[in-house]
Structure formats: structure tokens, C-alpha cells
Design a protein around this motif. Structure first.
Motif, mmCIF file in Angstrom:
data_model
loop_
_atom_site.group_PDB
_atom_site.id
_atom_site.type_symbol
_atom_site.label_atom_id
_atom_site.label_comp_id
_atom_site.label_asym_id
_atom_site.label_seq_id
_atom_site.Cartn_x
_atom_site.Cartn_y
_atom_site.Cartn_z
ATOM 1 N N LYS A 8 0.848 -1.395 0.163
ATOM 2 C CA LYS A 8 -0.030 -0.030 -0.027
ATOM 3 C C LYS A 8 0.690 1.329 0.122
ATOM 4 N N TYR A 16 0.680 7.445 -6.814
ATOM 5 C CA TYR A 16 0.253 8.687 -6.527
ATOM 6 C C TYR A 16 1.084 10.126 -6.312
ATOM 7 N N TRP A 45 -4.103 10.305 -14.955
ATOM 8 C CA TRP A 45 -5.121 10.514 -13.993
ATOM 9 C C TRP A 45 -6.472 10.145 -14.223
ATOM 10 N N VAL A 48 -6.391 6.377 -13.585
ATOM 11 C CA VAL A 48 -6.415 6.549 -12.144
ATOM 12 C C VAL A 48 -7.565 6.607 -11.544
ATOM 13 N N ALA A 49 -8.388 7.689 -12.020
ATOM 14 C CA ALA A 49 -9.787 8.052 -11.354
ATOM 15 C C ALA A 49 -10.681 6.983 -11.673
ATOM 16 N N LEU A 51 -10.039 3.564 -12.295
ATOM 17 C CA LEU A 51 -9.515 2.509 -11.501
ATOM 18 C C LEU A 51 -9.891 2.725 -10.081
ATOM 19 N N THR A 52 -9.726 3.776 -9.495
ATOM 20 C CA THR A 52 -10.274 3.944 -7.948
ATOM 21 C C THR A 52 -11.906 4.004 -8.012
ATOM 22 N N ALA A 53 -12.432 4.507 -8.986
ATOM 23 C CA ALA A 53 -13.998 4.241 -8.739
ATOM 24 C C ALA A 53 -14.483 2.938 -8.934
ATOM 25 N N GLU A 55 -12.682 0.246 -8.091
ATOM 26 C CA GLU A 55 -12.110 -0.333 -6.957
ATOM 27 C C GLU A 55 -13.180 -0.124 -5.732
ATOM 28 N N MET A 56 -13.623 1.120 -5.614
ATOM 29 C CA MET A 56 -14.610 1.392 -4.583
ATOM 30 C C MET A 56 -15.909 0.738 -4.781
ATOM 31 N N GLU A 59 -15.513 -3.215 -4.154
ATOM 32 C CA GLU A 59 -14.504 -3.581 -2.938
ATOM 33 C C GLU A 59 -14.535 -4.906 -2.691
ATOM 34 N N LYS A 72 -1.930 -3.983 -8.733
ATOM 35 C CA LYS A 72 -2.203 -2.472 -9.049
ATOM 36 C C LYS A 72 -0.862 -1.632 -9.156
#
Length: 190
Positions: A8, A16, A45, A48-49, A51-53, A55-56, A59, A72
Motif C-alpha cells: 500500500k 500517486y 489521472w 487512475v480515477a 480505476l479508483t471508482a 475499486e470502490m 471493493e 495494481k
């Protein structure tokens, strides 16, 4: 557990912090291939945005995947690494065609969301404050009832009257603090 923590930490640094610093350097440069680099970091970016969405939203599924953190990390480094320039590949081959196909629909949904975001925020804030006030009052009454129950066992009526006065004073303080009065108070749960 330690390996997960280290992964992590590496994701935060290489996924980041380092790209953010490189993006900063690109913005601050005055000459050269400024627009090419800026386009590259914007693509990074955006990916990455997304990917983050994802992931959330997924989850639970992500938590079941073995070595997800390591994958990742490798993917994020692949995106910005100068020899691979994965952001260009992923953006041009996968992301751009999909988004271009649905761009009008996405734009309409975001316009609608933007227009109604104020109403949604007010709804959640009002709901939160009402429920918070009710919870605060319930906790307060629970604490006072426990305390007065202990005093009944001792049989002290003088303390009881003092406690009732304290309770009324505390409720007055809470009403002043929360900006409500007895008539404005939401109905309490029983």
C-alpha cells in the motif's frame, strides 16, 4: 500483514505521489513538449480515477483477488513508466473509444447530477442533523435515566431534584447549541 502494508505504501508513492510531482513539474515548465506531457499526465489521472471508482464499487470482489495490491502497483508503474507509456496505450486503445461512444449520455447525466447536487446535499445534511439530534437526545436520556436509577436505589430525593434541574439546564444548553427549541425538535424514537 507487513507485506500488505508495504505494498500500500508503494502504491501511494509510485501510483500517486511520484506521478503528482511529475505532473507538477510539467505544469511548471515553460518550454519544450509541454502539451504532449500534459496530455500524457491527464490520461494517467483519468485512468487512475476510473480505476479508483471501479475499486470502490467492487471493493468486495477486489478484496478477494490474490495479490491485487501488487498487480495494481505494477499497472500504475506501467502507466507512467517512460519506456512503456502505458497511459497512451490504455487511453487510446480502450478508454477513448468507449467514452466517445457514450459521451453525450454521460454528459447529460453529469449535467443532471450537477443541477440536483445542491438539493441532494441539503437533503443529506438535514437528514443527518435530525438523526444526529435524535441520537444525541437518546444518549442523553439514557445516561440520565441510568444515573437517576442508581440514585433511586440510594433513596435520595434531594439529588433527584438537583438532577432534574441539571437535566433541564442541559436540555436548554443542547437546544441553544443545536439552534432548536422544543417545538422544532424532531420526534424522538421510543
Amino acid at each position: 500483514m507487513l507485506a500488505e502494508w508495504i505494498t500500500k505504501l508503494l502504491v501511494v508513492f509510485f501510483g500517486y505521489a511520484y506521478p503528482a510531482f511529475e505532473c507538477f513539474k510539467t505544469l511548471e515548465q515553460q518550454h519544450g513538449n509541454y502539451t504532449v506531457q500534459l496530455r500524457f499526465w491527464c490520461q494517467y489521472w483519468i485512468i487512475v480515477a476510473i480505476l479508483t471508482a471501479v475499486e470502490m464499487l467492487g471493493e468486495f470482489v477486489v478484496s478477494l483477488l490474490p495479490m491485487y495490491g501488487e498487480l495494481k502497483l505494477a499497472f500504475l508503474v506501467y502507466l507512467w513508466y517512460p519506456k512503456t507509456k502505458g497511459s497512451d496505450v490504455i487511453y487510446d486503445a480502450f478508454l477513448r473509444p468507449i467514452v466517445m461512444q457514450y459521451e453525450p449520455n454521460i454528459e447529460d447525466r453529469f449535467k443532471n447530477l450537477r443541477a440536483n447536487s445542491g438539493k441532494l446535499l441539503v437533503f443529506y445534511l438535514k437528514n443527518f442533523t435530525e438523526k444526529g439530534y435524535i441520537l444525541f437526545q437518546d444518549v442523553l436520556h439514557y445516561v440520565v435515566s441510568k444515573r437517576s436509577g442508581d440514585e433511586r436505589i440510594k433513596g435520595s430525593s434531594k439529588k433527584k431534584k438537583h438532577e432534574k434541574d441539571e437535566m433541564e439546564e442541559f436540555e436548554h444548553f443542547a437546544e441553544t447549541l443545536l439552534g432548536t427549541n422544543a417545538n422544532q425538535r424532531p420526534a424522538r424514537r421510543k
